[in-house]
Design a protein around this motif. Structure first.
Motif, short mmCIF file in Angstrom:
data_model
loop_
_atom_site.label_atom_id
_atom_site.label_comp_id
_atom_site.label_asym_id
_atom_site.label_seq_id
_atom_site.Cartn_x
_atom_site.Cartn_y
_atom_site.Cartn_z
N THR A 1 0.82 -1.21 0.00
CA THR A 1 0.00 0.00 0.00
C THR A 1 0.86 1.26 0.00
O THR A 1 0.50 2.26 -0.64
N ASN A 2 1.99 1.24 0.69
CA ASN A 2 2.87 2.41 0.70
C ASN A 2 3.43 2.69 -0.69
O ASN A 2 3.49 3.85 -1.13
N SER B 1 0.60 4.01 -2.84
CA SER B 1 0.29 5.40 -2.48
C SER B 1 1.34 6.34 -3.06
O SER B 1 1.01 7.43 -3.55
N HIS C 1 -14.14 4.26 1.52
CA HIS C 1 -12.74 4.56 1.82
C HIS C 1 -12.61 5.86 2.62
O HIS C 1 -11.71 6.67 2.39
N ALA D 1 -4.85 4.82 4.99
CA ALA D 1 -4.88 3.41 4.61
C ALA D 1 -5.45 2.51 5.72
O ALA D 1 -6.23 1.59 5.44
N TYR E 1 -7.02 -0.19 3.36
CA TYR E 1 -5.62 -0.32 2.95
C TYR E 1 -5.42 -0.01 1.47
O TYR E 1 -4.84 -0.80 0.72
N TRP E 2 -5.90 1.16 1.10
CA TRP E 2 -5.72 1.71 -0.24
C TRP E 2 -5.03 3.08 -0.12
O TRP E 2 -5.10 3.71 0.93
N PRO E 3 -4.42 3.56 -1.21
CA PRO E 3 -4.04 4.97 -1.23
C PRO E 3 -5.30 5.81 -1.00
O PRO E 3 -6.40 5.41 -1.42
#
Length: 235
Positions: free
Chosen positions: A51-52, A55, A151, A178, A183-185
């Motif tokens: 995820t990082n 992002s 989100h 996240a 756990y998304w951008p």
């Protein structure tokens, strides 16, 4: 008239003022269309699995193009859902996106585009899921329309009650980080539905391609609403 025709008639009537969903000034800001299909060779398995990294990829794209938001996704067959088992089924994986995503910084304010009431809300806390989610219910003349906002920040759910009135123009939610958004951008998943099919706090935002026509009939293009936010900037 069918539900889509009723919605179009309502939106085409200048008496019915549709408000913004996010802050945007077309004369000074830019939208960047994002492609998350197999055509996007930049999004490697390594990026999607972290995820990082994902992002960072989104942030770099926006910065490079001087864009306030990334946008897109309706009726898009997306490869990015391979990052989460949440979208896999025995028969056929879910890959067809049913909403429009607006990608931007965490805590970006979200506004209600028309008078509504809270239908339901929930923290869908699975990897790849919606995270904090709010569904608003709109009565547009004789048409009932639902909008799913996914989100979100967890704070967006604080103090909400089913049936609560949310006026047009109210800042009622924000993009989540996240850990709060599945756990998304950071981004907003914005989706319209004519029928909630008995669901509360959740509705599929991605379907199997074989069920495409059924879901698209119930989930009209969110551009019908978002065009009032982004005007000529919307791709």
């Amino acid at each position: 008239m069918n539900p889509l025709q009723k919605l179009q008639v309502f939106l085409n009537n200048p008496i019915n003022k549709i408000g913004k969903v996010v802050d945007f000034e077309p004369s000074t800001a830019t939208l960047l269309p994002f492609d998350f299909t197999a055509n996007n060779s930049e999004l490697t398995t390594e990026i999607l699995a972290n995820t990082n990294f994902f992002s960072l990829w989104v942030d770099e794209k926006l910065a490079k193009n001087n864009a306030k938001y990334g946008i897109g996704g309706y009726n898009e067959h997306r490869t990015i859902y391979s990052r989460s088992a949440h979208f896999d089924t025995v028969e056929e994986p879910r890959r067809l996106h049913l909403g429009i995503d607006i990608w931007g910084p965490a805590e970006t304010p979200i506004y209600n585009f028309y008078d509504a009431k809270v239908h339901s809300f929930h923290f869908n806390n699975n990897f790849g899921d919606y995270g904090a989610t709010v569904i608003l219910q709109y009565q547009l003349d004789d048409l009932t329309l639902y909008a799913l906002y996914g989100h979100l920040s967890l704070a967006s759910l604080t103090g909400l009650q089913e049936g609560q009135f949310i006026p047009r123009g109210k800042h009622f939610a924000s993009f989540g980080i996240a850990a709060e958004n599945g756990y998304w951008p950071p981004h907003l998943h914005f989706q319209l539905m004519f029928d909630m099919e008995g669901k509360k706090g959740d509705y599929p935002g991605v379907c199997q391609f074989s069920n495409r026509e059924v879901y698209l009939q119930n989930c009209p293009d969110p551009k019908l609403i978002l065009q009032h936010t982004f005007t000529s900037a919307l791709p």
